[in-house]
Design a protein around this motif. Structure first.
Motif, short mmCIF file in Angstrom:
data_model
loop_
_atom_site.label_atom_id
_atom_site.label_comp_id
_atom_site.label_asym_id
_atom_site.label_seq_id
_atom_site.Cartn_x
_atom_site.Cartn_y
_atom_site.Cartn_z
N GLU A 40 3.60 7.23 -4.22
CA GLU A 40 4.76 7.51 -5.06
C GLU A 40 4.44 7.24 -6.52
O GLU A 40 4.86 7.98 -7.41
CB GLU A 40 5.96 6.67 -4.61
CG GLU A 40 7.24 6.97 -5.38
CD GLU A 40 8.41 6.16 -4.86
OE1 GLU A 40 8.75 5.13 -5.49
OE2 GLU A 40 8.98 6.55 -3.82
N TRP A 41 3.68 6.17 -6.78
CA TRP A 41 3.29 5.87 -8.16
C TRP A 41 2.40 6.96 -8.72
O TRP A 41 2.59 7.40 -9.86
CB TRP A 41 2.57 4.51 -8.20
CG TRP A 41 2.12 4.11 -9.57
CD1 TRP A 41 2.86 3.47 -10.52
CD2 TRP A 41 0.83 4.35 -10.16
NE1 TRP A 41 2.11 3.29 -11.67
CE2 TRP A 41 0.87 3.81 -11.47
CE3 TRP A 41 -0.33 4.95 -9.70
CZ2 TRP A 41 -0.24 3.86 -12.32
CZ3 TRP A 41 -1.44 5.00 -10.55
CH2 TRP A 41 -1.39 4.47 -11.85
N ALA B 30 0.81 -1.22 0.00
CA ALA B 30 0.00 0.00 0.00
C ALA B 30 0.85 1.27 0.00
O ALA B 30 0.48 2.27 -0.61
CB ALA B 30 -0.93 0.00 1.21
N GLU B 31 1.99 1.23 0.66
CA GLU B 31 2.81 2.43 0.82
C GLU B 31 3.40 2.93 -0.49
O GLU B 31 3.87 4.07 -0.56
CB GLU B 31 3.94 2.17 1.82
CG GLU B 31 3.50 2.04 3.26
CD GLU B 31 2.74 0.74 3.55
OE1 GLU B 31 2.88 -0.23 2.75
OE2 GLU B 31 2.01 0.71 4.55
N ARG B 32 3.38 2.10 -1.53
CA ARG B 32 3.97 2.51 -2.81
C ARG B 32 2.98 3.25 -3.68
O ARG B 32 3.33 3.78 -4.74
CB ARG B 32 4.50 1.29 -3.56
CG ARG B 32 5.44 0.43 -2.73
CD ARG B 32 6.53 -0.17 -3.55
NE ARG B 32 7.45 0.85 -4.03
CZ ARG B 32 8.65 0.56 -4.55
NH1 ARG B 32 9.05 -0.68 -4.65
NH2 ARG B 32 9.44 1.51 -5.00
N TYR C 152 6.74 0.29 -12.91
CA TYR C 152 6.95 0.62 -11.50
C TYR C 152 6.87 -0.65 -10.65
O TYR C 152 5.93 -1.45 -10.78
CB TYR C 152 5.89 1.64 -11.05
CG TYR C 152 6.10 2.16 -9.66
CD1 TYR C 152 6.99 3.19 -9.41
CD2 TYR C 152 5.40 1.63 -8.57
CE1 TYR C 152 7.20 3.68 -8.13
CE2 TYR C 152 5.60 2.11 -7.30
CZ TYR C 152 6.50 3.13 -7.08
OH TYR C 152 6.70 3.61 -5.82
N PRO C 153 7.85 -0.87 -9.76
CA PRO C 153 7.86 -2.09 -8.95
C PRO C 153 6.70 -2.13 -7.95
O PRO C 153 6.32 -1.11 -7.38
CB PRO C 153 9.21 -2.03 -8.22
CG PRO C 153 9.60 -0.58 -8.25
CD PRO C 153 9.05 -0.03 -9.52
N VAL D 98 2.92 9.41 -12.03
CA VAL D 98 1.96 9.58 -13.12
C VAL D 98 1.68 11.07 -13.37
O VAL D 98 1.67 11.53 -14.52
CB VAL D 98 0.64 8.84 -12.83
CG1 VAL D 98 -0.41 9.16 -13.90
CG2 VAL D 98 0.87 7.34 -12.75
N VAL D 99 1.45 11.82 -12.31
CA VAL D 99 1.17 13.25 -12.46
C VAL D 99 2.35 13.96 -13.10
O VAL D 99 2.18 14.83 -13.96
CB VAL D 99 0.80 13.87 -11.11
CG1 VAL D 99 0.65 15.38 -11.23
CG2 VAL D 99 -0.49 13.26 -10.58
#
Length: 226
Positions: free
Chosen positions: A143-144, A138-140, A206-207, A148-149
């Motif tokens: 950042e993803w 969930a914590e990623r 993205y990992p 994207v933005v």
């Protein structure tokens, strides 16, 4: 009372504490339209159920089989009160008018951030695209979304038909839901066909991303207190 509106929702309204999305499967374009009309009749003949419900919108899927529902609540407690006091009678009336609706499930979210429409941009989006992206951790997710933005901001010419994009984090921690407004389906197809930039490759690889699924819709019904 409840009244219809042709306006698309403002997903950035600061009063929204609990944005909810859900999907119904109805089976055919004809049943899509019948269900939208049944929802409208059911709501318009009743008082608006709660001041903590800011708006309720329904979208017809381009697959000809689904409806997406988006409701704006000030908080989850308000929705739970609506379920106890008002939801079932509405469901029963709609199901009487259109038997056999499959309610797939309700997703609860908080909006994380948006790429908002430019000041003075009065375009009315013809296409709504949703993309649900599943994550292992969930914590990623935040950042993803930030990535994207940034990719969108770095490539304004490649996304000229994009009116806005709004990124929601599921409260269960599992996924991100992007609700994007496009000026037209052609604009969206052109964006998909454009060569991927280095930034977009970072987004796509993205990992921690487990997979994604998308949907295309048109705004079919808006209901607000009246």
């Amino acid at each position: 009372m409840s009244r219809r509106t042709e306006q698309h929702p403002d997903l950035t309204d600061p009063r929204i504490g609990a944005p909810f999305f859900s999907t119904w499967r109805v089976g055919s374009p004809e049943r899509q339209q019948r269900t939208v009309e049944a929802i409208a009749r059911t709501w318009e003949r009743r008082a608006w159920p709660a001041r903590d419900l800011l708006a309720y919108h329904v979208y017809a899927g381009q697959d000809g089989s689904t409806l997406m529902h988006y409701s704006q609540w000030t908080g989850e407690h308000a929705y739970e009160s609506f379920v106890k006091a008002h939801r079932q009678e509405r469901v029963d009336e709609i199901d009487t008018a259109v038997p056999g609706i499959e309610r797939v499930g309700l997703g609860r979210y908080r909006r994380y951030r948006s790429r908002e429409r430019a000041v003075g941009d009065a375009r009315v989006p013809e296409l709504i695209v949703t993309v649900r992206v599943e994550f292992e951790v969930a914590e990623r997710r935040e950042e993803w979304v930030d990535l994207v933005v940034k990719a969108l901001d770095d490539d304004p010419e490649g996304n000229t038909g994009l009116v806005s994009a709004h990124f929601h984090l599921s409260t269960d921690g599992g996924h991100v839901l992007n609700y994007a407004e496009w000026e037209s389906a052609d604009d969206y197809e052109r964006a998909l066909a454009a060569p991927a930039s280095e930034m977009w490759e970072r987004v796509r690889t993205y990992p921690g991303v487990k997979g994604s699924v998308g949907g295309r819709y048109r705004h079919a019904l808006g209901l607000v207190p009246g």
